[in-house]
Design a protein around this motif. Structure first.
Motif, mmCIF file in Angstrom:
data_model
loop_
_atom_site.group_PDB
_atom_site.id
_atom_site.type_symbol
_atom_site.label_atom_id
_atom_site.label_comp_id
_atom_site.label_asym_id
_atom_site.label_seq_id
_atom_site.Cartn_x
_atom_site.Cartn_y
_atom_site.Cartn_z
ATOM 1 N N GLU A 152 143.491 33.591 88.892
ATOM 2 C CA GLU A 152 143.955 33.249 90.242
ATOM 3 C C GLU A 152 144.990 34.244 90.740
ATOM 4 N N VAL A 153 144.831 34.672 91.979
ATOM 5 C CA VAL A 153 145.833 35.488 92.662
ATOM 6 C C VAL A 153 146.329 34.673 93.851
ATOM 7 N N ALA A 154 147.605 34.313 93.837
ATOM 8 C CA ALA A 154 148.176 33.470 94.891
ATOM 9 C C ALA A 154 149.287 34.215 95.627
ATOM 10 N N THR A 155 149.278 34.098 96.941
ATOM 11 C CA THR A 155 150.308 34.714 97.776
ATOM 12 C C THR A 155 150.986 33.630 98.601
ATOM 13 N N ILE A 156 152.328 33.608 98.573
ATOM 14 C CA ILE A 156 153.119 32.604 99.297
ATOM 15 C C ILE A 156 154.223 33.322 100.073
ATOM 16 N N ILE A 174 142.933 29.024 101.928
ATOM 17 C CA ILE A 174 144.183 29.036 102.679
ATOM 18 C C ILE A 174 144.647 27.595 102.754
ATOM 19 N N SER A 175 145.837 27.330 102.213
ATOM 20 C CA SER A 175 146.376 25.968 102.189
ATOM 21 C C SER A 175 147.365 25.786 103.336
ATOM 22 N N TYR A 176 147.293 24.624 103.985
ATOM 23 C CA TYR A 176 148.147 24.326 105.140
ATOM 24 C C TYR A 176 149.012 23.099 104.858
ATOM 25 N N SER A 177 150.185 23.100 105.464
ATOM 26 C CA SER A 177 151.032 21.914 105.402
ATOM 27 C C SER A 177 150.512 20.886 106.393
ATOM 28 N N THR A 178 151.073 19.675 106.344
ATOM 29 C CA THR A 178 150.651 18.638 107.297
ATOM 30 C C THR A 178 150.981 19.039 108.732
ATOM 31 N N GLU A 179 151.930 20.009 108.909
ATOM 32 C CA GLU A 179 152.268 20.483 110.256
ATOM 33 C C GLU A 179 151.411 21.661 110.690
ATOM 34 N N GLY A 180 150.441 22.058 109.843
ATOM 35 C CA GLY A 180 149.543 23.143 110.217
ATOM 36 C C GLY A 180 150.052 24.528 109.849
ATOM 37 N N PRO A 190 150.257 27.641 107.461
ATOM 38 C CA PRO A 190 149.608 28.209 106.275
ATOM 39 C C PRO A 190 150.673 28.679 105.296
ATOM 40 N N PHE A 191 150.662 28.136 104.094
ATOM 41 C CA PHE A 191 151.740 28.456 103.147
ATOM 42 C C PHE A 191 151.244 29.075 101.844
ATOM 43 N N GLU A 192 149.913 29.182 101.669
ATOM 44 C CA GLU A 192 149.391 29.728 100.420
ATOM 45 C C GLU A 192 148.017 30.349 100.679
#
Length: 237
Positions: free
Chosen positions: A141-145, A208-214, A216-218
């Motif tokens: 896995e390659v993850a960018t935050i 692409i992961s999103y918070s509940t507020e929309g 993109p954080f990951e």
């Protein structure tokens, strides 16, 4: 045996029951078709039908030049909703662990900036990890935050469970994810990490992961061992 149910289905049912009861263990080679045909007192053609049905269901798997084995149960991830690798493993009774290959802060690349809606000058944390289930490598896995989200978090908190750390420290709640899955062949480097042969089939996931507020954080790029992991779709009614 009954008259209505085809013989090969009755044999299939008995073999499946034997597997479920542990007569043959996961990863164990079952007896040859010849021996099983003698055991069930049927022709090899009938026995082969029963075995093929179990292969089609994923309960058995054939290995060329080796025999037929009880399949290892694959780790599964639903393509509906979002959950961390740690939570997925725990939910299936497996022990999740990770090995960090690289971990550094740098300016966002063009693709990282585009997917996380950042400028290219923005600092991001980029980490490469091998993820394991019960000490068996499942994916690279390659993850960018975005760095501003994790600058006050320890490396241990981030690598152990990013989602929990972000929720506890930042109040960021995980919402939804955009995921793309494709097939590819393992490179020499990835094959070494995942303990498979170069050129073996792997699943590539971009998420692409999103918070509940929309927000993109990951941005994650993962390569999963095809024989050890599968995605499944849930369709809402």
């Amino acid at each position: 045996m009954g008259k209505e149910t085809p013989i090969y289905i009755q044999i299939h049912n008995q073999m499946r029951k034997d597997i479920e009861e542990g007569v043959w263990k996961v990863g164990e080679r079952i007896p040859s078709e010849r021996d099983l045909a003698l055991q069930f007192k049927v022709s090899r053609m009938t026995l082969r039908q029963a075995v093929q049905t179990l292969v089609d269901e994923g309960i058995l798997e054939r290995k060329v030049g080796s025999g037929t084995y009880v399949s290892s149960k694959k780790v599964q991830e639903s393509m509906v909703g979002i959950a961390s690798f740690t939570d997925i493993m725990l939910s299936q009774g497996k022990k999740p662990t990770s090995k960090t290959i690289s971990y550094h802060v740098k300016s966002a690349s063009v693709s990282e900036a585009e997917n996380l809606k950042l400028t290219e000058e923005t600092l991001v944390l980029r980490m490469e990890r091998i993820r394991y289930a019960d000490d068996l490598p499942i994916c690279f896995e390659v993850a960018t935050i975005p760095f501003n989200l994790v600058e006050h978090l320890s490396k241990l908190e981030i690598t152990r469970s990013l989602y929990k750390a972000l929720e506890n420290e930042k109040g960021l709640r995980v919402g939804h994810a955009e995921q793309t899955v494709s097939a590819m062949l393992a490179s020499e480097r990835i094959a070494e990490y995942l303990e498979i042969k170069r050129g073996e089939a792997i699943l590539r996931l971009k998420q692409i992961s999103y918070s509940t507020e929309g927000l993109p954080f990951e941005y994650v790029r993962s390569q999963y061992v095809g024989e050890r992991f599968e995605f499944y779709l849930e369709k809402n009614k």
